[in-house]
Each structure stands twice: as C-alpha cells, then as structure tokens.
Scaffold this active site. Structure first.
Site, PDB file in Angstrom:
ATOM      1  N   HIS A   1      17.182  10.264 -13.191  1.00  0.00           N
ATOM      2  CA  HIS A   1      18.032   9.080 -13.006  1.00  0.00           C
ATOM      3  C   HIS A   1      18.727   9.052 -11.654  1.00  0.00           C
ATOM      4  O   HIS A   1      19.358   8.065 -11.310  1.00  0.00           O
ATOM      5  CB  HIS A   1      19.085   8.987 -14.109  1.00  0.00           C
ATOM      6  CG  HIS A   1      20.186   9.987 -13.963  1.00  0.00           C
ATOM      7  ND1 HIS A   1      20.043  11.284 -14.332  1.00  0.00           N
ATOM      8  CD2 HIS A   1      21.440   9.878 -13.455  1.00  0.00           C
ATOM      9  CE1 HIS A   1      21.154  11.943 -14.079  1.00  0.00           C
ATOM     10  NE2 HIS A   1      22.025  11.115 -13.537  1.00  0.00           N
TER      11      HIS A   1
HETATM   12  C1  UD1 Z   1      26.161   8.017 -13.938  1.00  0.00           C
HETATM   13  C2  UD1 Z   1      26.878   9.042 -13.090  1.00  0.00           C
HETATM   14  C3  UD1 Z   1      26.025  10.280 -12.955  1.00  0.00           C
HETATM   15  C4  UD1 Z   1      25.609  10.817 -14.316  1.00  0.00           C
HETATM   16  C5  UD1 Z   1      24.900   9.697 -15.061  1.00  0.00           C
HETATM   17  C6  UD1 Z   1      24.451  10.128 -16.440  1.00  0.00           C
HETATM   18  C7  UD1 Z   1      28.382   8.208 -11.316  1.00  0.00           C
HETATM   19  C8  UD1 Z   1      28.504   8.010  -9.860  1.00  0.00           C
HETATM   20  N1  UD1 Z   1      27.134   8.543 -11.740  1.00  0.00           N
HETATM   21  O1  UD1 Z   1      25.006   7.604 -13.205  1.00  0.00           O
HETATM   22  O2  UD1 Z   1      26.763  11.285 -12.300  1.00  0.00           O
HETATM   23  O3  UD1 Z   1      24.748  11.925 -14.152  1.00  0.00           O
HETATM   24  O4  UD1 Z   1      25.803   8.590 -15.179  1.00  0.00           O
HETATM   25  O5  UD1 Z   1      23.742   9.126 -17.066  1.00  0.00           O
HETATM   26  O6  UD1 Z   1      29.334   8.049 -12.024  1.00  0.00           O
HETATM   27  N2  UD1 Z   1      23.364   1.156 -17.664  1.00  0.00           N
HETATM   28  C9  UD1 Z   1      22.968   0.633 -18.869  1.00  0.00           C
HETATM   29  N3  UD1 Z   1      23.657   0.987 -19.996  1.00  0.00           N
HETATM   30  C10 UD1 Z   1      24.710   1.835 -19.931  1.00  0.00           C
HETATM   31  C11 UD1 Z   1      25.098   2.370 -18.696  1.00  0.00           C
HETATM   32  C12 UD1 Z   1      24.406   2.034 -17.566  1.00  0.00           C
HETATM   33  O7  UD1 Z   1      22.029  -0.141 -18.953  1.00  0.00           O
HETATM   34  O8  UD1 Z   1      25.310   2.106 -20.986  1.00  0.00           O
HETATM   35  C13 UD1 Z   1      22.659   0.779 -16.426  1.00  0.00           C
HETATM   36  C14 UD1 Z   1      23.599   0.091 -15.457  1.00  0.00           C
HETATM   37  O9  UD1 Z   1      23.607  -1.271 -15.636  1.00  0.00           O
HETATM   38  C15 UD1 Z   1      23.075   0.498 -14.108  1.00  0.00           C
HETATM   39  C16 UD1 Z   1      22.391   1.838 -14.372  1.00  0.00           C
HETATM   40  O10 UD1 Z   1      22.230   1.961 -15.765  1.00  0.00           O
HETATM   41  O11 UD1 Z   1      22.094  -0.407 -13.665  1.00  0.00           O
HETATM   42  C17 UD1 Z   1      23.166   2.970 -13.785  1.00  0.00           C
HETATM   43  O12 UD1 Z   1      24.436   3.191 -14.450  1.00  0.00           O
HETATM   44  P1  UD1 Z   1      25.694   3.846 -13.693  1.00  0.00           P
HETATM   45  O13 UD1 Z   1      26.772   4.164 -14.652  1.00  0.00           O
HETATM   46  O14 UD1 Z   1      26.036   3.011 -12.543  1.00  0.00           O
HETATM   47  O15 UD1 Z   1      25.204   5.183 -13.069  1.00  0.00           O
HETATM   48  P2  UD1 Z   1      24.228   6.282 -13.613  1.00  0.00           P
HETATM   49  O16 UD1 Z   1      22.997   6.214 -12.796  1.00  0.00           O
HETATM   50  O17 UD1 Z   1      24.089   6.219 -15.105  1.00  0.00           O
END
Ligand code: UD1
Length: 416
Positions: A239
């Site tokens: 990820h």
């Molecule tokens: C975040 C953390 C990372 C951790 C990871 C675990 C930061 C900077 N990054 O990264 O350290 O290892 O979580 O998963 O805080 N999304 C969904 N559903 C959700 C959550 C997110 O669809 O419940 C999608 C969001 O819309 C976005 C993507 O996933 O497009 C990334 O989510 P985001 O929380 O921004 O960062 P992660 O890559 O998950």
C-alpha cells in the site's frame, strides 16, 4: 488519571487494544480505587470503512469509540488539519491528564500537536496541559520521502513520554536529544495483541473459505484448523505510495509477483489505495479476483486478489504462509513473531530488529531483486529470535509507567 487513547488507521487499532486491556486489568485490582486510570477511545475516522476499521473493533473487542471525528480521506495537509480542528474541542471538553497516540499515521501527529499546545485552567488558577504520550516512539527509516517518517520525528519531538519497542529506537531518540528519563523501553503492543489473539485466530476458517485447507468434518468437530493439511501459499500486501502510486514501479513489482505466483499461489488482500491504482493503471486483468465465496481455483499457481481481511482472518492467513511479501511496517513485526519468512519490498526499514533478530529481509522494489530474495527465503531455514520484551507484556509496562507518573504528579507539567 484520565487518558484519551487515539486511533485512526488500521494499524493503530491493534496497538491500542493492548493498552485498553492492560488498563482494564489494572483497574480491576488497583487500590485505592482513586488510582484507577480512566480512558476514552477517540477514533479519528482516518480509516472509515468496515474493512479498514469497523471489523477491527469487533475482532479485537475494543470498546466503542467515545468520539469519532469522522475525518475520512484527503491530502496529507487536509486530513491532518481536519483531525486537528476536530480534536481540539474534544480535548477542551474532556480535559484529560494524558493523550496517548500510537504509531506514525497522520492521526498520530495531528493529535500530538494539538495536545502539546492546549492548556486547561483549573479553578485554583493553575494552568496545566496534558502529557503527550507516544507509543512506538523512536523508529526511524531515515527516508524523509515517507510521510510516516515525518510523522514519527515530529511526534517524538513533542512527546513527554516515549514508549519504545526496540533498542535501536532508544539510540535514535538519544541521538536526537530526547532526555533519557522520558524514554521507556517497554516492548511491542502490536505483538501483545498478536499473542493474545493467536488462539482465536486458529479458529478462523479463512483457509477453508479460500480453498487452501479441507473443510473440518462437521460431525466430530475434533479436527481443529491446525490439525488439517494446508496447501502451500504466500501472502502479499502492498500500500505504500512509493510502491503503488508510480505505474512503472508497480508494474515491476507485479511482474515479480506473477512470476512467483507461477509456482506458489499468492493471496493478496488488497488495500483500497492499491485497488484504485490497479484499476487506474489497467493492471487488474493480470490478477485473479476473488469475490464473496470464491475459492482459489488453482492451488499451484496465480496471484489472487481479495478484499482486505479482518484481524483474526489475516492473522490465520499469515501464520500458515510459506512466505510473506509486503511493504507494511507492522507485518514485518508480525512475521518475526510468527517465524514466517518475510520479504519487504522497500529499500529501508524503521524496524531493523526484524532483520537482525527476525525473519525479515529488505529487497527494494525491482522485479529481479524481489525474485531473488523470495527464492532465497523460500529455501532458507527460519531461525527467528524473539526481540527483547516482545513477550505480550508491553501494555502492562506502559500502564505501570503511567501509574507511576500519576502518583508523582499532580504534576510537574503545569505551564509557567
Ligand atoms: C495510512 C497510513 C500508513 C498506514 C496505512 C495502513 C498515513 C500517512 N498513512 O496509509 O502509515 O500504514 O494507513 O493502512 O497516515 N481508504 C478507503 N477506506 C478507508 C480508508 C482509506 O477506501 O477506510 C482509501 C482512501 O480513500 C485513500 C486510500 O485508501 O484513497 C489511502 O488512505 P489513507 O488513509 O490516506 O492512507 P493509507 O495509504 O491507508
């Protein structure tokens, strides 16, 4: 003493689960009752959907969050700022003695920053502020392109109490000028949670659902999961923006995974970010997608993608894997404890103890290096050692330190 425990993203829930459990046990026995530690769980809502958050509250039997800030997704600045805006009124209402943040996600730095500046005026006229407590402090990848590295450095600079999982982290903090008295080597709360839930995870039927293990004979009920043969397979998780947001890098990684998948089926529970990129880059057709009750159709080959799994299912899947290929921080630690070979698709790690004492190897992101590392790992015997204090008692040690602080206190952190 009143604590706010902050969790926001998937890897945070396992970390606070151990602290919640240790506080509950402490409160059952502590005398006098005035020495209880009261706590509230604050969920920032950084991860918001069922697969990334809801299921973890149930699997880990976490108390319902007292507050959900419901921030959702956004750019780093928007997400961090939104958490800060929504957390400040919660602090002002609850007036805790300490704010406990875990890990390195945007929720961690956002809440630490707000807590470090807030002040509460007492009826006596004294002004105090809450202690800022960082669990999993001191880890450093020395890679400033990772948003998590920025979050770690800044959170540690703000924290009054720093709980550390490994010796390198103590050295990192001392080198950065953090006073020794603030640093406590306590072990690993994520490992606490793994050890506590291992037996429950063995009851998960995820391997049967995926077709990797024969179903238990329903009549006798005697053949528990661990007694029945499991087909060989590997697990993949990806990820990190550095691996999945650049199409050339992601294509190279996928090429390596498809090659490994020709001789060992790979199970790939897909993070939402990664699924979005597979779609965007037109790479999805190269994977086999499993939906609902679909099972792995060919036990000798393929890269099988499925929705993210809950904690217990994922723990079961990890435990029986021949190899894990990942870019996650937490999974490097979990495979070390489980004694499962781990290949980390990164150039660096903030968790070096998983390489020196665990089952982890770093291989970078090029297809050739991934293939070489995986081939070597699959051949080598695994000889993990348990890192110091990764023994299931980190939560308890944290609570002991907090309790001592409470007794010391009424306390030295008032602002002048
Ligand atoms: C975040 C953390 C990372 C951790 C990871 C675990 C930061 C900077 N990054 O990264 O350290 O290892 O979580 O998963 O805080 N999304 C969904 N559903 C959700 C959550 C997110 O669809 O419940 C999608 C969001 O819309 C976005 C993507 O996933 O497009 C990334 O989510 P985001 O929380 O921004 O960062 P992660 O890559 O998950």
């Amino acid at each position: 003493m009143k604590l706010l425990l902050v969790a926001g993203a998937r890897p945070n829930f396992m970390k606070i689960a151990s602290i919640v459990e240790a506080i509950d046990s402490h409160n059952l026995t502590v005398q006098p009752a005035g020495n209880r530690l009261d706590y509230l769980v604050v969920h920032t809502g950084q991860h918001y959907d069922e697969r990334m958050a809801g299921t973890f509250f149930r699997d880990l039997k976490l108390p319902r969050p007292a507050v959900n800030l419901e921030v959702g997704s956004g750019s780093h600045a928007v997400q961090t700022a939104e958490i800060m805006k929504r957390f400040e009124p919660v602090l002002e209402k609850e007036r805790p003695d300490a704010v406990v943040v875990v890990g390195d996600v945007n929720s961690t730095i956002a809440c630490a920053l707000v807590a470090s500046k807030v002040t509460f005026k007492e009826s006596t006229g004294i002004t105090r502020r809450p202690l800022v407590v960082h669990v999993e402090a001191g880890l450093r990848s020395r890679d400033r392109s990772m948003p998590e590295e920025t979050n770690r450095i800044l959170t540690d600079a703000l924290a009054d109490l720093l709980f550390v999982t490994e010796r390198d982290a103590v050295r990192n903090l001392l080198r950065e000028g953090v006073p020794r008295r603030r640093i406590h080597m306590v072990g690993n709360t994520m490992v606490d949670t793994l050890l506590r839930h291992r037996a429950r995870a063995e009851q998960s039927n995820v391997l049967e659902r995926l077709g990797l293990q024969a179903a238990a004979p329903s009549q006798t009920g005697t053949a528990r999961g661990r007694d029945r043969a499991v087909a060989p397979y590997g697990v993949v998780t990806l990820h990190r923006p550095s691996n999945v947001d650049d199409p050339a890098v992601f294509r190279g990684i996928l090429k390596a995974l498809l090659t490994i998948g020709r001789t060992l089926p790979l199970v790939f529970p897909i993070h939402p970010r990664t699924m979005a990129r597979l779609n965007e880059f037109g790479l999805l057709s190269q994977c086999r997608l499993l939906h609902g009750d679909d099972r792995i159709e060919n036990l000798t080959e393929g890269l099988y993608c499925l929705d993210p799994l809950g904690y217990l299912d994922f723990l079961r899947l990890l435990s029986c894997a021949k190899i894990v290929l990942t870019d996650s921080g937490g999974i490097q630690e979990e495979t070390t404890v489980l004694g499962v070979p781990c290949v980390t698709l990164r150039e660096n790690t903030e968790r070096p103890v998983t390489v020196t004492e665990g089952t982890n190897v770093l291989c970078g992101m090029s297809a050739a290096k991934i293939l070489k590392a995986a081939t070597t790992k699959l051949r080598e015997p695994v000889r993990p050692r348990a890192p110091k204090f990764w023994d299931g008692r980190a939560g308890e040690r944290i609570v002991n330190v907090l309790q001592a602080r409470m007794l010391d206190r009424q306390h030295a952190y008032s602002r002048t």
